[in-house]
Design a protein around this motif. Structure first.
Motif, mmCIF file in Angstrom:
data_model
loop_
_atom_site.group_PDB
_atom_site.id
_atom_site.type_symbol
_atom_site.label_atom_id
_atom_site.label_comp_id
_atom_site.label_asym_id
_atom_site.label_seq_id
_atom_site.Cartn_x
_atom_site.Cartn_y
_atom_site.Cartn_z
ATOM 1 N N UNK A 70 45.069 52.632 32.695
ATOM 2 C CA UNK A 70 44.129 51.513 32.553
ATOM 3 C C UNK A 70 43.059 51.854 31.524
ATOM 4 N N UNK A 71 42.900 53.155 31.236
ATOM 5 C CA UNK A 71 41.906 53.544 30.231
ATOM 6 C C UNK A 71 42.437 53.357 28.814
ATOM 7 N N UNK A 72 43.749 53.148 28.706
ATOM 8 C CA UNK A 72 44.348 52.979 27.387
ATOM 9 C C UNK A 72 44.064 51.593 26.839
ATOM 10 N N UNK A 73 43.795 51.527 25.549
ATOM 11 C CA UNK A 73 43.594 50.229 24.922
ATOM 12 C C UNK A 73 44.863 49.900 24.162
ATOM 13 N N UNK A 74 45.806 49.253 24.844
ATOM 14 C CA UNK A 74 47.112 49.017 24.261
ATOM 15 C C UNK A 74 47.077 48.132 23.027
ATOM 16 N N UNK A 75 46.124 47.225 22.963
ATOM 17 C CA UNK A 75 46.118 46.319 21.810
ATOM 18 C C UNK A 75 45.715 47.044 20.535
ATOM 19 N N UNK B 225 51.135 46.427 14.547
ATOM 20 C CA UNK B 225 50.336 45.685 15.525
ATOM 21 C C UNK B 225 50.252 46.490 16.811
ATOM 22 N N UNK B 226 49.408 46.053 17.709
ATOM 23 C CA UNK B 226 49.209 46.762 18.976
ATOM 24 C C UNK B 226 50.480 46.736 19.811
ATOM 25 N N UNK B 227 50.422 47.412 20.957
ATOM 26 C CA UNK B 227 51.596 47.509 21.816
ATOM 27 C C UNK B 227 51.955 46.152 22.416
ATOM 28 N N UNK B 228 53.225 45.795 22.314
ATOM 29 C CA UNK B 228 53.692 44.531 22.897
ATOM 30 C C UNK B 228 54.325 44.843 24.232
ATOM 31 N N UNK B 229 54.071 43.996 25.231
ATOM 32 C CA UNK B 229 54.713 44.228 26.522
ATOM 33 C C UNK B 229 55.674 43.084 26.806
#
Lengths: 93, 98
Positions: B81-86, B52-56
């Motif tokens: 901010x340009x990163x799409x963590x999900x 799954x995407x990055x969890x914070x």
């Protein structure tokens, strides 16, 4: 102290630092200290697809204790000089 | 000369810390000392996984002992901010083996 002086001479060069967690970071050597902690600028991780964890980091401080290797191109290293210096250091220390 | 590259230039900035057990923590650096013990405010951990995407996870105010720190990176806000963590999938970082 020998390697501290050696790294001081390498400041400004582009180096790759391989860490003990297998992460390899490439960057310009900005500075080094007595613990051989390394500060790199313009960093990019060598295998960015495998390690996207540092995509937004451009400058970093690497703790000396986690460095495994700092690979250097053989043309840029005076092996005889290093060999002599380490021999002297071993005798003196 | 002996203090060399301190973490001074990074104080009061957003930084990314990689710990010896492979965790990635994004924080606000509040303080540090010679042994690289660091004080972090507004910290959150980024957990990477291949499924799954990055969890914070929000952590708050922390002190991390210098022994456990691998890398302290200066986070470039624009790049971050340009990163799409999900949509970011990655294996978690390996722990440090001495």
């Amino acid at each position: 102290m020998l390697f501290f002086s050696y790294f001081k001479d390498l400041v400004g060069r582009e180096v790759t630092v391989e860490l003990k967690n297998d992460l390899a970071i490439r960057g310009t050597l900005h500075s080094v200290d007595q613990y051989l902690n390394i500060k790199l600028e313009n960093t990019r991780v060598v295998d960015q697809d495998k390690y996207p964890h540092m995509l937004s980091v451009r400058n970093c401080f690497i703790r000396g204790s986690v460095v495994r290797y700092v690979p250097l191109p053989p043309e840029e290293v005076d092996i005889e000089l290093l060999h002599d210096a380490t021999r002297r250091e071993a005798r003196g220390g | 000369m002996s203090t060399g590259p301190g973490l001074e230039s990074l104080v009061d900035q957003t930084i990314s810390v990689i710990t010896n057990d492979g965790r990635n923590i994004v924080v606000f650096l509040k303080g540090f000392d010679q042994a690289t013990n660091i004080i972090l405010d507004e910290s959150h951990e980024r957990v990477y996984s291949t499924k799954e995407g990055v969890q914070q996870l929000v952590l708050g105010l922390y002190i991390i002992r210098g022994d456990n720190i691998s890398v302290v990176g200066e986070l470039d806000e624009e790049l971050d901010s340009a990163l799409d963590l999900s949509n970011l999938r990655a294996h978690p970082l390996k722990p440090v083996i001495h």
